[in-house]
Enzyme design. Structure first.
Site, PDB file in Angstrom:
ATOM      1  N   ASP A  20       0.646   5.743  10.400  1.00 34.75           N
ATOM      2  CA  ASP A  20       0.648   7.109   9.866  1.00 34.75           C
ATOM      3  C   ASP A  20      -0.770   7.616   9.602  1.00 34.75           C
ATOM      4  O   ASP A  20      -0.993   8.417   8.712  1.00 34.75           O
ATOM      5  CB  ASP A  20       1.455   7.160   8.564  1.00 34.75           C
ATOM      6  CG  ASP A  20       0.877   6.261   7.487  1.00 34.75           C
ATOM      7  OD1 ASP A  20      -0.010   5.428   7.808  1.00 34.75           O
ATOM      8  OD2 ASP A  20       1.293   6.377   6.328  1.00 34.75           O
ATOM      9  N   ARG A  77       8.661   4.406  12.424  1.00 27.80           N
ATOM     10  CA  ARG A  77       8.176   5.783  12.393  1.00 27.80           C
ATOM     11  C   ARG A  77       7.833   6.242  13.815  1.00 27.80           C
ATOM     12  O   ARG A  77       6.744   5.970  14.319  1.00 27.80           O
ATOM     13  CB  ARG A  77       6.914   5.834  11.526  1.00 27.80           C
ATOM     14  CG  ARG A  77       6.432   7.244  11.196  1.00 27.80           C
ATOM     15  CD  ARG A  77       5.028   7.205  10.646  1.00 27.80           C
ATOM     16  NE  ARG A  77       4.863   6.384   9.467  1.00 27.80           N
ATOM     17  CZ  ARG A  77       5.038   6.815   8.216  1.00 27.80           C
ATOM     18  NH1 ARG A  77       5.361   8.056   7.991  1.00 27.80           N
ATOM     19  NH2 ARG A  77       4.870   5.996   7.216  1.00 27.80           N
ATOM     20  N   ASP A 105      -2.463  -6.082  -0.520  1.00 28.66           N
ATOM     21  CA  ASP A 105      -3.713  -5.345  -0.767  1.00 28.66           C
ATOM     22  C   ASP A 105      -4.268  -5.613  -2.172  1.00 28.66           C
ATOM     23  O   ASP A 105      -5.467  -5.832  -2.336  1.00 28.66           O
ATOM     24  CB  ASP A 105      -3.564  -3.844  -0.466  1.00 28.66           C
ATOM     25  CG  ASP A 105      -2.321  -3.223  -1.064  1.00 28.66           C
ATOM     26  OD1 ASP A 105      -1.481  -3.960  -1.634  1.00 28.66           O
ATOM     27  OD2 ASP A 105      -2.180  -1.991  -0.985  1.00 28.66           O
TER      28      ASP A 105
END
Ligand SMILES: *[C@@H]1O[C@H](CO)[C@@H](O)[C@H](O)[C@H]1NC(C)=O
Ligand SMILES: *[C@@H]1O[C@H](CO)[C@@H](O)[C@H](O)[C@H]1NC(C)=O
Length: 459
Positions: free
Chosen positions: A223, A127, A302
């Protein structure tokens, strides 16, 4: 007017304290030079002031006790809405005085806490927009030595790599060397991105702790926008993380942090304990990494963290108003979740200097008494009434009770909260309690007071 007088006394104490604090500060800032006798005199003076402050403290305590008594009396006379209001205002004022009062004392920190280096590890892949994250971090970073930025890139994406390298010596750039396709169990091929992420986390974190030898780390992704007080938040909560073994992380994220569900006006300094691991801008210590590294999972790290074997009943600190916000729509986790939920999360705009706050009430011993007792002392109301703001004949905080999974889910849906569970824990839940701010009122969604722990079958 009993209460007016009490208010006056409180105000008087506050003013006296301000004067004392001012005197102390001016004394401290005097150039301490010249002969020893001058120094001795100064010391004596300071000691005297210290004693006076501690006497003031006793006065505050007495006042707080008196206030508590009056409150209990008011609670017994449930009809006196006005009386309660007066007491609540008074209580708020006392609290703010107490906070002001403790400031000069909280500033004293041990050198270990002050000197600890808290690197920010930024996980990156493909990204180029990582520029936005890095610009934000650099904009708000108060100290490059204390908060070195390490960008770890996976994916070998050259456009992204160029962006990272354009920052030169402002950051440390490392690249995950293993670009082989991960071995993915049959049927999970479409989730292979999660296997790569897990592998990258394992590599990046071991770099931070084993190669760079740091004692703690703040983890973000490419992000995330950060709030102006992002660094103040982590640097001040670090002490809690070290001192309280029942904490295992600090997170900048409130999973229920939509603007409509938080106290935007006054909640910017509110912090909570959470049994739900939030991620999205989080800090851990090397000690925790020593525990997790050897068993780090090959994917879905997670949710793995959220399982009882890893969490071991430990909590994270999280804010009322998030200190991170994700701007990434296209990622491994789907864009749908972004459109439905993530993009509404409010990023804190009014910065707080957390170093001036006494955070010790977040330690388990204090918090479990105060917070839990507070929640269960509140009047019980129904979720539909909170939603429509009807049949609530009083101001102030309320509690919505739930005792089944479905009751939780329907209340959560009605109020716009996340209604999912991970390993039985609702998002932001602490001992099952979820805090929100609705129509200008604090509301707690809470299980029965005889709560026995999370039910793993709730999902
Ligand atoms: C890593 O840091 C610790 C103290 O935090 C120190 O004792 C140790 O020698 C360091 N190791 C290396 C390889 O630098
Ligand atoms: C901070 O608050 C706690 C109560 O939560 C209190 O016991 C402690 O004395 C306070 N510390 C300072 C330095 O004021």
């Amino acid at each position: 007017m009993k209460y007016k007088r009490l208010g006056l006394i409180v105000a008087f104490c506050f003013v006296s304290w301000l004067v004392l604090a001012f005197v102390i500060f001016s004394e401290n800032s005097l150039k301490i030079e010249g002969d020893e006798s001058k120094k001795g005199l100064l010391l004596k003076h300071i000691q005297k002031l210290e004693m006076q402050i501690s006497q003031q403290e006793d006065t505050y305590k007495a006042l707080a006790m008196k206030l508590n008594e009056l409150k209990q009396q008011a609670n017994r006379n449930t009809g006196h809405a006005h009386l309660k209001e007066v007491l609540q205002t008074l209580e708020l004022r006392t609290n703010s005085i107490t906070n002001h009062k403790s400031n000069p004392l909280v500033i004293k920190k041990t050198s270990r806490e002050q000197s600890v280096v808290l690197p920010v590890l930024v996980f990156s892949c493909n990204r180029p927009d990582i520029r936005r994250s890095l610009d934000g971090l650099l904009k708000y970073r108060p100290d490059a030595k204390k908060f070195p930025i390490i960008v770890s890139q996976d994916c070998a994406h050259s456009a992204t790599s160029e962006v990272i390298q354009s920052y030169g010596t402002q950051l440390t750039y490392i690249q995950q060397p293993d670009q082989s396709e991960p071995i993915v169990p049959p049927g999970e091929f479409k989730f292979r991105g999660y296997f790569k992420i897990s592998r990258h986390y394992l590599w990046g974190l071991s770099q931070v702790f084993r190669t760079f030898n740091h004692t703690a780390v703040i983890i973000v992704e490419d992000d995330l926008d950060v709030a102006p007080d992002f660094f103040s938040y982590f640097s001040s909560t670090y002490k809690l993380l070290i001192d309280d073994p029942t904490l295992w992380c600090v997170s900048a994220w409130n999973d229920n942090g939509k603007a409509s569900l938080v106290d935007i006006k006054e909640g910017n300094q509110l912090l909570y304990r959470s049994d739900f691991f939030p991620g999205l801008g989080w800090m851990i210590t090397k000690k925790l990494w020593d525990e997790l590294e050897a068993k780090w999972p090959r994917s879905y790290w997670d949710d793995w963290m959220r399982r009882p074997e890893q969490r071991k009943d430990r909590a994270c600190i999280r804010p009322e108003i998030s200190r991170t916000r994700t701007f990434g729509k296209i990622g491994v986790s789907n864009g749908l979740f972004f459109d439905k939920h993530l993009k509404y999360i409010k990023l804190n705009e009014i910065p707080v200097d957390f170093s001036k706050h006494n955070l010790s009430r977040l330690m388990q011993s204090t918090y479990d008494l105060d917070y839990v007792r507070h929640v269960y002392s509140l009047p019980v109301v129904s979720a539909p009434d909170v939603r429509t703001n009807t049949n609530l004949p009083f101001d102030g905080p309320v509690r919505i009770a739930y005792h089944t999974k479905d009751a939780f889910k329907s209340a959560a849906k009605l109020l716009g909260l996340m209604d999912d569970f991970k390993s039985g824990v609702p998002r932001t839940g602490y001992r099952g309690i979820v805090s929100l701010f609705y129509n200008g009122r604090r509301v707690y969604l809470a299980p029965n007071s005889n709560w026995k722990g999370y039910d793993l079958t709730w999902s």
